[in-house]
Every structure is written in structure tokens, then in C-alpha cells.
Enzyme design. Structure first.
Site, PDB file in Angstrom:
ATOM      1  N   CYS A   1       0.840  -1.209   0.000  1.00  0.00           N
ATOM      2  CA  CYS A   1       0.000   0.000   0.000  1.00  0.00           C
ATOM      3  C   CYS A   1       0.868   1.251   0.000  1.00  0.00           C
ATOM      4  O   CYS A   1       0.604   2.203  -0.744  1.00  0.00           O
ATOM      5  CB  CYS A   1      -0.922   0.006   1.210  1.00  0.00           C
ATOM      6  SG  CYS A   1      -1.882   1.530   1.382  1.00  0.00           S
TER       7      CYS A   1
ATOM      8  N   CYS B   1      -6.222  -1.834   6.847  1.00  0.00           N
ATOM      9  CA  CYS B   1      -7.248  -0.819   6.611  1.00  0.00           C
ATOM     10  C   CYS B   1      -8.536  -1.415   6.076  1.00  0.00           C
ATOM     11  O   CYS B   1      -9.618  -0.978   6.445  1.00  0.00           O
ATOM     12  CB  CYS B   1      -6.720   0.269   5.678  1.00  0.00           C
ATOM     13  SG  CYS B   1      -6.595  -0.206   3.967  1.00  0.00           S
TER      14      CYS B   1
END
Length: 368
Positions: free
Chosen positions: A95, A196
Site C-alpha cells: 500500500c 485498513c
């Protein structure tokens, strides 16, 4: 900004300096893909906190939706790894490379005089080894307990040139105190620890089961005798402790065989099958490419972490006759899953990382 205390303090510290400052909130996950609605979602609370902090600091802010880029570049590749059964990916590392310092940085940093500052606990230094243009080095944070250089280890040099990490020289306790002293609305906000797209309130297994069909199989002991059943290889990772009904003690996952859909388990975390002495690697991403050449050429030693928070251990790199690359450890590391990230350091300098393709444990066995 994420809505947490770290990015809030980062903004407050920069607001005191002579910067033309603006804030961006990066939305990575579209919950409508799961539930069909966004009502009551965590990202809304995060965005509200960002706006409250920015209003107090008198800086403009905006939200950028990168959920599609996150899905395509991070989640889908990770899902393929989980579906394979024997790979345990690290989406947080990818990410940072693909989205935060990739897609986002390309949108907000459009000139050499612009930077992207984040609340990561890491430091940068600048060096000019041959009296040429100065080059960035990624360093560990002063607060080793919060150090996040591991998660930034696959960033290219070009991304680091436009990055700022204002919290790298602070302890977490100091950051909390700064937030309280400045009266920031997020000063007492709890720390976010979950991936997340999973969050902290959901079980990881329950989340992934929405995307991966159950594939029941056997759990076997070191002699190949069945001791239990599982609902999918992706449900477990190497080194994980498991409770097998009918057995008096915990067992630990020591291997996974996708050809037979079998999980191997041992009765002790110190079992030889869990003690990894070397790894075969792939996809090396070193911040300075020449560091990779030296390390895998065997001329430079380093230290390595195969998970964040572990004590670094000395290692040497090698290149095999077939062109494969790997690292040998000075001592065993317990429970190393293929797919995780091996991150290499020279003192405080983070050299870069590579993905673990195979692990060699016990008496030269290979865990896949």
C-alpha cells in the site's frame, strides 16, 4: 492525514513553519463493495477528524478517493496470494509503495518544490557519496518501538526524494504530549492497528471468507497422522498457534501443502520445523539498486527483519548458480511465512526489501 494523532501532529508541526501547506485525506476502501452502503463507516469518522484538525490549524484539506487503485494494486494481488493457500502477503508494505507514495504522490506532488509529508515514524538523511547530487537514505525512527521503516522499505529512491517524515525524531509519548499541549481534537484518539480494509472490529478470517470459498482439509502431525481439520489453507499462516480439538496442548502451523490441501502442525513453537535458517527471495526492491548488487553478491553483510517489531538478526546475501537470490541468517528465526517481506538494514539505514519465496527450516527442509 488519516484522522489519527500522528498525522494531526505532523500537520501541526508543519503549520508552524514557512510552508504553503494543505492536507489530503486518502480514502482506500469502498465499503459499498461489501455492504452496499457507506452509512456509519469508519472512514467518515476519520474524515471528520481530519477536517476538525485542519479547521483548527487553518489549513485547507480535501479527500481523494483511491479505493479503485487500492483494490487493483494492493487488495486483488493480496487476495490471489491468500487464495493460493501457502502465501501470506503483506498488503501494508505494498500500500505504501503502490498507493500512498505511488498513486497519491503522483496526484499531489507535481513540482520539485513540493513534498508529501506523513505521520510515519521514520527518518531521512541526505548523502552525496561521490560529490554528486545528494541522495536520500531511509533511516529507522528514534522510537524503535514505533519504527515504521519496515513498511516503507520498498519505496523507490524517487519517492523518498519528495517525502517528509517530521515524527522520525520524536517518541510516541512526545507526540501524544504535543497533541495535548496544542489542544488537537485527536489528542486522545486510540491507535489504529488493523489492516485498513479489515479494520479492528472484524475478525480477519470472517472478512476473507467473504471473498474465498472454504476448502476443508486435514491437519496432520509430524508423522503425517491426521489430528484435525481446517476450512482453508488461507485461514492459517506459518508459525500461528492453533487449538486442535481433542489435543491437550496448542500446536503450531509448520507447513502447508496446497497439492494435498494439508496443514502440518507441530506441538512446540521451538520445534526444528519452525526454525528458519535461510530464505529464497524474489522481487528485490532496494532503495539504492547498487546496494542490492552488493548484498546479493555476498560482499556486504546486513541485518534483517522478516516481520515488524522483531529484533534484527545478522545475515548474508547470496546469488545461486541458477540466478536465484536469498539470505542466510546468523541464527534461526521462528515461523517465517512465504510471501512476507524480508527487510535489510545497515545500522540505522534501511537498504530495502524482498519478498520471501521459500523458507528453509530444520534440516534443510523447504516450507512452501
Amino acid at each position: 492525514m488519516s484522522g489519527g494523532v500522528d498525522s494531526s501532529v505532523t500537520a501541526a508541526l508543519l503549520a508552524e513553519k514557512d510552508y504553503d501547506l494543505s492536507a489530503v485525506f486518502m480514502r482506500n476502501w469502498d465499503t459499498r463493495d461489501e455492504s452496499g452502503t457507506d452509512v456509519g463507516c469508519q472512514w467518515e469518522k476519520d474524515w471528520e477528524d481530519v477536517q476538525r484538525v485542519c479547521k483548527m490549524l487553518d489549513i485547507p484539506c480535501k479527500m481523494i478517493d483511491l479505493s479503485r487503485q487500492y483494490w487493483n494494486r494492493v487488495f486483488e494481488p493480496s487476495l490471489v496470494d491468500w487464495q493460493s493457500g501457502w502465501i501470506t502477503p503483506n498488503p501494508d508494505v505494498s500500500c505504501n509503495r503502490e498507493v500512498k507514495f505511488g498513486a497519491l504522490m503522483k496526484q499531489v506532488v507535481t513540482m520539485p518544490s513540493q513534498w508529501l509529508a506523513t505521520g510515519h515514524y521514520a527518518r531521512l538523511s541526505w548523502t552525496s557519496p561521490h560529490a554528486e547530487v545528494a541522495r536520500p537514505r531511509l533511516l529507522r525512527a528514534m522510537d524503535r518501538g514505533k519504527d515504521q521503516a519496515y513498511y516503507l522499505s520498498s519505496l523507490p529512491e524517487e519517492s523518498l526524494r519528495s517525502a517528509l517524515f517530521p515524527l522520525g525524531s520524536f517518541l510516541k509519548s512526545q507526540v501524544r504530549q504535543i497533541a495535548k499541549d496544542k489542544g488537537l481534537p485527536t489528542a486522545s484518539r486510540a491507535e489504529s492497528m488493523g489492516i485498513c480494509f479489515v479494520g479492528e472490529r472484524r475478525r480477519f478470517h470472517d472478512f476473507l471468507s467473504q471473498y474465498i470459498e472454504p476448502t476443508p482439509g486435514h491437519i496432520v502431525d509430524v508423522n503425517g497422522h491426521k489430528i484435525g481439520e481446517h476450512q482453508g489453507l488461507w485461514s492459517y499462516t506459518i508459525g500461528q498457534s492453533i487449538r486442535v480439538p481433542g489435543l491437550p496442548c496448542k500446536h503450531y502451523v509448520s507447513g502447508k501443502d496446497p497439492t494435498t490441501n494439508t496443514i502440518m502442525a507441530v506441538p512446540s513453537p521451538d520445534h526444528p520445523q519452525l526454525q528458519c535458517h535461510s530464505v529464497t527471495l524474489k522481487e528485490p526492491l532496494f532503495i539504492w539498486p547498487e546496494d542490492a548488487d552488493r548484498f546479493f553478491g555476498g560482499s556486504d553483510a546486513a541485518t534483517v527483519q522478516v516481520r515488524t517489531g522483531m529484533e534484527p538478526i545478522s545475515c548474508t546475501g547470496y546469488t545461486g548458480a541458477d540466478g536465484s537470490i536469498g539470505a542466510r541468517f546468523s541464527g534461526p528465526i521462528r515461523g517465517v511465512p512465504p510471501g512476507q517481506i524480508a527487510v535489510f538494514y545497515e545500522g540505522d539505514i534501511c537498504l530495502g526489501s524482498a519478498k520471501i519465496a521459500k523458507t528453509h527450516c530444520g534440516t534443510d527442509s523447504v516450507v512452501q
